[in-house]
Design a protein around this motif. Sequence first.
Motif, mmCIF file in Angstrom:
data_model
loop_
_atom_site.group_PDB
_atom_site.id
_atom_site.type_symbol
_atom_site.label_atom_id
_atom_site.label_comp_id
_atom_site.label_asym_id
_atom_site.label_seq_id
_atom_site.Cartn_x
_atom_site.Cartn_y
_atom_site.Cartn_z
ATOM 1 N N LEU A 173 -15.802 1.246 -8.912
ATOM 2 C CA LEU A 173 -14.353 1.368 -9.060
ATOM 3 C C LEU A 173 -13.876 0.970 -10.456
ATOM 4 O O LEU A 173 -12.829 1.423 -10.912
ATOM 5 C CB LEU A 173 -13.638 0.500 -8.017
ATOM 6 C CG LEU A 173 -13.733 0.977 -6.565
ATOM 7 C CD1 LEU A 173 -13.200 -0.087 -5.626
ATOM 8 C CD2 LEU A 173 -12.959 2.282 -6.379
ATOM 9 N N LEU B 140 -6.614 3.622 1.808
ATOM 10 C CA LEU B 140 -6.234 2.981 0.547
ATOM 11 C C LEU B 140 -6.923 3.717 -0.599
ATOM 12 O O LEU B 140 -8.149 3.825 -0.643
ATOM 13 C CB LEU B 140 -6.641 1.516 0.544
ATOM 14 C CG LEU B 140 -6.172 0.710 -0.680
ATOM 15 C CD1 LEU B 140 -4.653 0.577 -0.667
ATOM 16 C CD2 LEU B 140 -6.817 -0.673 -0.714
ATOM 17 N N THR C 160 -19.843 -0.939 -4.789
ATOM 18 C CA THR C 160 -18.519 -0.388 -4.509
ATOM 19 C C THR C 160 -17.513 -0.856 -5.546
ATOM 20 O O THR C 160 -16.745 -0.058 -6.100
ATOM 21 C CB THR C 160 -18.054 -0.802 -3.104
ATOM 22 O OG1 THR C 160 -18.957 -0.262 -2.131
ATOM 23 C CG2 THR C 160 -16.649 -0.286 -2.825
ATOM 24 N N VAL C 161 -17.509 -2.162 -5.813
ATOM 25 C CA VAL C 161 -16.576 -2.713 -6.794
ATOM 26 C C VAL C 161 -16.943 -2.240 -8.202
ATOM 27 O O VAL C 161 -16.080 -1.853 -8.993
ATOM 28 C CB VAL C 161 -16.564 -4.251 -6.731
ATOM 29 C CG1 VAL C 161 -15.577 -4.823 -7.751
ATOM 30 C CG2 VAL C 161 -16.200 -4.718 -5.330
ATOM 31 N N LYS D 92 -7.572 0.288 -4.982
ATOM 32 C CA LYS D 92 -8.639 -0.697 -4.822
ATOM 33 C C LYS D 92 -9.047 -1.271 -6.187
ATOM 34 O O LYS D 92 -9.258 -2.479 -6.333
ATOM 35 C CB LYS D 92 -9.854 -0.054 -4.149
ATOM 36 C CG LYS D 92 -9.598 0.403 -2.713
ATOM 37 C CD LYS D 92 -10.815 1.114 -2.146
ATOM 38 C CE LYS D 92 -10.549 1.648 -0.741
ATOM 39 N NZ LYS D 92 -11.715 2.395 -0.207
ATOM 40 N N TYR D 93 -9.145 -0.385 -7.168
ATOM 41 C CA TYR D 93 -9.482 -0.837 -8.526
ATOM 42 C C TYR D 93 -8.449 -1.840 -9.036
ATOM 43 O O TYR D 93 -8.806 -2.893 -9.574
ATOM 44 C CB TYR D 93 -9.560 0.362 -9.467
ATOM 45 C CG TYR D 93 -9.346 0.002 -10.919
ATOM 46 C CD1 TYR D 93 -10.338 -0.657 -11.656
ATOM 47 C CD2 TYR D 93 -8.133 0.288 -11.559
ATOM 48 C CE1 TYR D 93 -10.128 -1.006 -12.989
ATOM 49 C CE2 TYR D 93 -7.924 -0.049 -12.885
ATOM 50 C CZ TYR D 93 -8.923 -0.698 -13.592
ATOM 51 O OH TYR D 93 -8.708 -1.055 -14.900
ATOM 52 N N TYR E 90 -6.603 -7.833 0.435
ATOM 53 C CA TYR E 90 -7.696 -7.695 1.399
ATOM 54 C C TYR E 90 -7.209 -7.054 2.693
ATOM 55 O O TYR E 90 -7.946 -6.305 3.344
ATOM 56 C CB TYR E 90 -8.319 -9.057 1.690
ATOM 57 C CG TYR E 90 -9.199 -9.572 0.580
ATOM 58 C CD1 TYR E 90 -9.710 -8.711 -0.384
ATOM 59 C CD2 TYR E 90 -9.510 -10.915 0.466
ATOM 60 C CE1 TYR E 90 -10.508 -9.168 -1.411
ATOM 61 C CE2 TYR E 90 -10.320 -11.392 -0.568
ATOM 62 C CZ TYR E 90 -10.812 -10.515 -1.493
ATOM 63 O OH TYR E 90 -11.604 -10.979 -2.506
ATOM 64 N N ASN F 43 -4.832 -4.784 2.911
ATOM 65 C CA ASN F 43 -4.733 -3.356 2.614
ATOM 66 C C ASN F 43 -6.099 -2.706 2.471
ATOM 67 O O ASN F 43 -6.272 -1.525 2.767
ATOM 68 C CB ASN F 43 -3.935 -3.141 1.318
ATOM 69 C CG ASN F 43 -2.465 -3.458 1.482
ATOM 70 O OD1 ASN F 43 -1.922 -3.333 2.572
ATOM 71 N ND2 ASN F 43 -1.828 -3.891 0.411
ATOM 72 N N LEU F 44 -7.081 -3.476 2.010
ATOM 73 C CA LEU F 44 -8.418 -2.941 1.772
ATOM 74 C C LEU F 44 -9.057 -2.445 3.058
ATOM 75 O O LEU F 44 -9.936 -1.579 3.040
ATOM 76 C CB LEU F 44 -9.294 -4.019 1.121
ATOM 77 C CG LEU F 44 -10.660 -3.579 0.571
ATOM 78 C CD1 LEU F 44 -10.476 -2.559 -0.546
ATOM 79 C CD2 LEU F 44 -11.437 -4.788 0.063
ATOM 80 N N ARG G 59 0.860 -1.187 0.000
ATOM 81 C CA ARG G 59 0.000 0.000 0.000
ATOM 82 C C ARG G 59 0.888 1.226 0.000
ATOM 83 O O ARG G 59 1.723 1.409 0.886
ATOM 84 C CB ARG G 59 -0.904 -0.011 1.233
ATOM 85 C CG ARG G 59 -1.848 1.181 1.325
ATOM 86 C CD ARG G 59 -2.806 1.017 2.485
ATOM 87 N NE ARG G 59 -2.139 1.055 3.764
ATOM 88 C CZ ARG G 59 -1.994 2.135 4.531
ATOM 89 N NH1 ARG G 59 -2.489 3.286 4.123
ATOM 90 N NH2 ARG G 59 -1.382 2.067 5.698
ATOM 91 N N ASP H 210 -8.688 4.943 -4.092
ATOM 92 C CA ASP H 210 -9.661 4.283 -4.960
ATOM 93 C C ASP H 210 -8.970 3.539 -6.103
ATOM 94 O O ASP H 210 -9.368 2.423 -6.459
ATOM 95 C CB ASP H 210 -10.640 5.315 -5.540
ATOM 96 C CG ASP H 210 -11.631 5.810 -4.514
ATOM 97 O OD1 ASP H 210 -11.788 5.141 -3.475
ATOM 98 O OD2 ASP H 210 -12.244 6.869 -4.738
ATOM 99 N N ALA I 144 -14.684 -9.850 -0.440
ATOM 100 C CA ALA I 144 -14.048 -8.711 0.237
ATOM 101 C C ALA I 144 -14.925 -8.130 1.342
ATOM 102 O O ALA I 144 -14.452 -7.338 2.156
ATOM 103 C CB ALA I 144 -13.716 -7.622 -0.778
#
Length: 387
Positions: free
Chosen positions: A255, A217, A251-252, A222-223, A209, A211-212, A138, A219, A245
Amino acid sequence: MSNKDDKRPPRVNKLAARLLGQTANLERNVSENPPTPIASQRNVTMPGQLGAFRIEAQKYQAKIDELQRQLDEAMAKQADGGSDLESAELRVRLAQLQEASRAEVEALKAALDEAALSAGVPFEAPVARIRKIPGRQRQLTNAEREALYANLDSNKLVTPVTLRPTPDGWYEVVSGHNRFDFYVDRGRATIPAVLDLSDDEHADRDAFYANLLHNTLPDYAKYVGFKKLLDEDQTLTIADVAKHAGVPRTTVANLMVFGELPAEAIPLLDAQQDKVGRSAAAELAALHAKGHTEGVMAAIQAIVSGTSSQSEAVAMATRSARRAVAPRVTPAPVTVRSGRATYCKVHQAKKVLRLEFTKDVDAELARNEITKVLQALADGSKKYPVD
């Protein structure tokens, strides 16, 4: 003639002879030299042995598989001159060898079970035997890094890093890359750590996960993580990775808009993952889809370089897109004359047609005639009165 034939030595199965040679005196050797328990063969901590256990277990299993293949081959060739006695002895020897190998594997399994108990128990891991895997870390901002280093300079490490042992005796960082960087920068010899026994397939996923869970973190990071999961397993859907997740599907899905930006923007975002958020990316992706790529790239470069905020850059790209659209040309008014005098003026604004007469009576008369012409046009007739 028959007596002469009876004196010939029996034909020998070469494969059987080779295997018999390999297994000769096996039973005596095993009894006189019992295998040393794997767990006690190395004077190191149990976490440090785990990688070696894995590779040795794989070797012994491969050995058993190879012996089974040879046994099947020997039995298939038994009819080719091999005596029943030779085949029977071969099967016994192979069974003994397999049993000895199984004993080794069982010792390995027991050691693995013992090592598994150490997972989650902190220990001091040698910094020099730890490596990072690209794509798992991260990225911190300068302010976040300074805060982390200031904290660790004054306090002990409360949360150990998570490491995964590898067969070559090293460790891979799963979680805690930035804490590990601090220990490297400060020249520390060891770092508090716990073990993660996940396999190669799930190590990257577990790191993502972990780091999520950090609110900071970006965007874009995450993408990248979710996209990697989807790319590695084509059977997964956005709903699947969202469920794994523990986040909403939307949310996903939201992204994924980063994937709709120009391809040339990706290296910029990879280098500065915290600069462009999902909302700005969505607006810029919409402009790119309409063909305004040049303005979008200018906006992203302005954001990454720090010369414009996200809102300012998006507004700049929007204005650029509007200027790119050719303005509608309003037709000039048409003047209808009667001799030198103005009879009327015709004005048009998009779908509005306006007639401006000089005299009221002319407007009244023209209205009736114009109505007839409009009706004829509406009826699709090309024939209408023309003076």
